[in-house]
Design an enzyme around this catalytic site. Structure first.
Site, PDB file in Angstrom:
ATOM      1  N   ASP A 125     -11.315 -31.340  -3.893  1.00 44.75           N
ATOM      2  CA  ASP A 125     -11.655 -32.709  -3.095  1.00 44.75           C
ATOM      3  C   ASP A 125     -12.953 -33.429  -3.572  1.00 44.75           C
ATOM      4  OD1 ASP A 125     -11.190 -34.732  -1.576  1.00 44.75           O
ATOM      5  OD2 ASP A 125     -11.099 -33.654   0.406  1.00 44.75           O
TER       6      ASP A 125
HETATM    7  C1  BGC Z   1     -10.621 -36.670   0.934  1.00 45.66           C
HETATM    8  C2  BGC Z   1      -9.368 -36.455   0.391  1.00 45.66           C
HETATM    9  C3  BGC Z   1      -8.936 -37.411  -0.310  1.00 45.66           C
HETATM   10  C4  BGC Z   1      -9.749 -37.834  -1.450  1.00 45.66           C
HETATM   11  C5  BGC Z   1      -9.627 -38.859  -2.499  1.00 45.66           C
HETATM   12  C6  BGC Z   1     -11.663 -37.108   0.063  1.00 45.66           C
HETATM   13  O1  BGC Z   1     -12.944 -37.521   0.660  1.00 45.66           O
HETATM   14  O2  BGC Z   1     -10.958 -35.494   1.678  1.00 45.66           O
HETATM   15  O3  BGC Z   1      -8.400 -36.197   1.443  1.00 45.66           O
HETATM   16  O4  BGC Z   1      -7.604 -37.396  -1.139  1.00 45.66           O
HETATM   17  O5  BGC Z   1     -11.183 -38.104  -0.662  1.00 45.66           O
HETATM   18  O6  BGC Z   1      -9.607 -40.061  -1.956  1.00 45.66           O
END
Ligand code: BGC
Length: 749
Positions: free
Chosen positions: A281
């Site tokens: 993530d």
């Molecule tokens: C989130 C994810 C998301 C990613 C990309 C992160 O802050 O936890 O769920 O897919 O950002 O935007």
């Protein structure tokens, strides 16, 4: 002619295909991967493992980085043209021409926005959820997106956590159904179909158990509990062929998710045989320094690679240190090759080498009428009817004047909800707009917001609202949360209505006009004090683009209420965590402990597991939801009092529509394993059926159970069912009062 077993036929076909490929000289995926790996420099391999966010929130990345093979993927790579340009550089101008994979958060729709995932789960209709995911894929693919960061599969039992909005809710069984539906919807039958995109099961794993509902927080989950609850939807996603998995931000039992060898290598790869790729993530890898788990960025790269994170999102520890770590001998090049192979494998399956560019632009795709109609249906099937006293709904012909109150009745952005970066508030048809469509000489609609915004505290608009309600035969009062109160990092310590909404309801109640309360929210809110005075209560969540028409379809009786709660609704925040599948304890509260008077008494009324100052039960239980009819369950029968290993048991009961309208009932099957090597939940959902019956009609509802339905991860960490007594319950919600009970024994060797 001998007929082959179907699975054998499949194997024969695969072998034949392989042989034909070899004869024709068509390389297999593995051969293509090997050939590429052979040619790639270490720097190019690391490039494939690096994902950049285009824009201000990441380090600068230039077209020449793409040209030099330093980028494997972008998220948020701009419009079609921008993606087209970057792809053209990767494909035509980089040394090996490896295409980029473009990711995006397409969480509950691309431009046509469906209800938030928690609400989709309330539909208990995986087929429809799958159809919605397929629509999202079609729209996203049209814009050059290859990969969505969805489905989010974090079981959540804490509504303070803002991301419960994105989750399938509290139940692992429902979670597995949603996981499968969404993966199949996004990915279709073939990833290289131009209308499908790769899915991503996230956030692996345990992220939903964050302490205190504070996002990104610590999680402590014993292995059996992890396997019995949190891992299940992920396993279902892998079984459905999910192409990618994203690690969570959380620290799981002391080891952050992005360096967790146990969950990533042992479970995901060795046990489940996952063959896609794992992405971290957003900066979750370098955050392991702040967790106090990695000493520096090089350590981050080392630990994440060892655990098996194939692609790094936004933080760039791989780019900075992987080459050095390989050269120093800390990481074997074979490991890097394996990880790059995982990524290339998905790119090949997506057909990116053959078709790297978006399909020809078709302006009809976004917000296509068919997409809007699926959104309308799913929105209608996700709104839960919690109360309908005196059959205030559907709206009776005697109602000639309706007052619509509350700013959420006409707030497109709130209707869209969290995590819809491509959704637009102005596309949403609000409840007010939809009510205006049914306005006629016989039915007047008057709207007064009463509050400027759901979080406003000024009461200056109340007088006008009250005046409108006094004149009306029925009032729809829209309350709840705007879109900014749930989602990532949007946690709440209070779950009551924000701003002066509670005061607004109190004023409206005084008018004595019948009220239907419509709650729009990204989570369970505590609504205990308002509902007793309202005739109708609808939990509408954030219902998406077509939320308004869906609601009006329901309240006019054009469509029926079918939705069921995918989470309990607590009475008060102090009860959290609260979920139906809890353990019994040695001192369970008893039923007569409901309705303890207000205020804290001096002495407990019993030494049991309950609160002095609140009921111990939820306000509404998991699985609860009314229809426009009533149903009666009776005569629960089992085919036998004993189930032997390998045998099936049939449970059946009579279900009768005892009301006045045709309706769909969701008959739920729960079991309780009475005695286990580990203590077992008081009940667990293992099946359900949605059954439509005419007034007066009755049917036998039949469930078949086998030993595998009773299996769980036991004390010795084996998976299986344990001999002994089981309770079997069938009914309309997880509340004991709504369930018929029978018992049987499982007899094993
Ligand atoms: C989130 C994810 C998301 C990613 C990309 C992160 O802050 O936890 O769920 O897919 O950002 O935007």
């Amino acid at each position: 002619m001998t007929l082959l077993d179907p699975s054998l036929t499949k194997i024969v076909l695969i072998i034949n295909l392989f042989a034909v490929q070899c004869l024709l000289g068509v390389p297999t995926d593995q051969a293509r991967i090997d050939a590429l790996l052979e040619k790639m420099t270490l720097a190019e391999k690391v490039g494939q493992m690096s994902q950049y966010n285009l824009g201000s929130q990441d380090r600068d990345v230039s077209e020449s980085d793409v040209r030099n093979g330093m980028v494997g993927s972008f998220l948020n790579a701009g419009d079609r043209e921008s993606k087209q340009r970057l792809q053209q550089i990767a494909v035509d101008e980089s040394r090996l021409g490896i295409p980029l994979i473009f990711g995006r958060d397409v969480i509950h729709g691309y431009r046509t926005i469906f209800p938030i995932p928690l609400a989709q789960s309330a539909s208990w209709n995986p087929e429809l959820v799958k159809a919605a995911a397929a629509v999202a894929a079609r729209e996203a693919a049209q814009m050059g997106i290859h990969w969505t960061f969805s489905p989010m599969l974090d079981i959540s039992r804490d509504p303070r956590w803002g991301r419960i909005a994105e989750s399938p809710g509290e139940d692992p069984y429902l979670g597995t159904l949603m996981a499968k539906a969404m993966v199949e919807g996004y990915q279709g039958n073939n990833l290289d179909d131009p209308n499908t995109i790769a899915a991503c099961a996230k956030h692996y794993v345990g992220y939903g158990a964050a302490e205190g509902g504070r996002d990104y927080n610590t999680t402590w989950i014993p292995e059996q509990y992890l396997r019995n609850v949190y891992l299940r939807p992920f396993k279902a996603a892998v079984e459905a062929g999910v192409a990618t998995v994203m690690t969570g931000f959380n620290d799981l039992n002391g080891i952050p998710a992005s360096a967790n060898v146990f969950t990533l290598r042992q479970i995901l790869r060795d046990e489940w045989k996952f063959n896609g790729f794992v992405v971290s993530d957003w900066t979750s890898m370098t955050e392991m320094i702040l967790h106090g788990f990695c000493v520096d960025t090089a350590d981050v790269a080392l630990k994440s690679a060892i655990a098996g994170v194939d692609m790094e999102m936004v933080s760039h520890s791989y780019q900075m240190y992987l080459e050095q770590l390989v050269n120093e001998g800390a990481i074997n090049i074979k490991l890097i090759d394996e990880m790059v192979a995982n990524i290339l494998g998905v790119k090949i399956k997506l057909g990116l080498f053959e078709n790297p560019y978006p399909p020809a632009e078709d302006k009809q795709v976004l917000l296509h009428a068919d997409h809007l109609s699926t959104a309308r249906q799913l929105a209608a099937e996700s709104m839960v009817l919690l109360k309908n006293e005196g059959q205030v709904l559907p709206i009776q012909p005697s109602v000639k004047r309706i007052a619509i109150i509350g700013p959420l009745a006409d707030d497109g952005d709130a209707q869209i909800g969290t995590w819809a970066p491509d959704g637009r508030g102005e596309d949403a048809i609000t409840p007010l707009a939809a009510f205006k469509v049914i306005e006629s000489a016989n039915l007047k609609i008057e709207y007064v917001a009463g509050l400027e915004h759901p979080r406003s505290t000024s009461t200056s608009g109340f007088r006008k609202a009250v005046k409108a309600v006094k004149k009306a035969d029925l009032a729809f009062v829209f309350v709840g949360e705007d879109e900014l109160l749930s989602g990532e990092a949007h946690n709440r310590a209070f779950l009551s209505l924000p701003g002066a909404q509670a005061e607004l309801i109190a004023e409206i109640i005084k008018t004595k006009t019948p009220i239907v309360l419509v709650i729009m929210a990204g989570r369970p809110l505590t609504i205990t004090e308002y509902i007793s005075e309202c005739e109708g209560v609808i939990y509408a969540w954030h219902p998406g683009t077509m939320g308004g028409p869906a609601l009006v379809d329901l309240v006019t009786g054009k469509s029926q209420f079918t939705a069921r709660l995918p989470v309990v609704l607590p009475r008060t925040v102090g009860q959290i965590p609260l979920y139906y599948a809890h353990m019994n304890t040695g001192r369970p509260a008893t039923k007569d402990m409901l309705g303890i008077p207000q205020g804290t008494p001096q002495d407990p009324i019993a030494y049991l597991s309950y609160y002095l100052d609140a009921d111990y039960t939820p306000l509404f239980d998991f699985g609860f939801g009314l229809t426009y009819s009533t149903f009666e369950y009776s005569k629960l029968e089992l085919s036998s009092r004993e189930m032997k290993s390998g045998e099936t048991l049939t449970a059946s009961c009579t279900l009768q529509n005892t009301g006045n309208s045709k309706a769909i009932e969701t008959a739920q099957l729960y079991i309780r394993d009475r005695f286990g090597s580990l203590t077992r939940p008081v009940k667990e959902l293992i099946g359900y059926q949605r059954i439509e019956l005419n007034p007066g009609e009755s049917t036998r509802v039949v469930f078949e159970l086998s030993e595998s339905d009773l299996a769980y991860w036991k004390q010795d960490l084996g998976f299986g069912a344990e001999a002994g007594e089981f309770h079997l319950m069938v009914g309309s919600s997880a509340n004991d009062d709504d369930l018929l009970l029978s018992k049987f024994n499982l007899v094993t060797e």
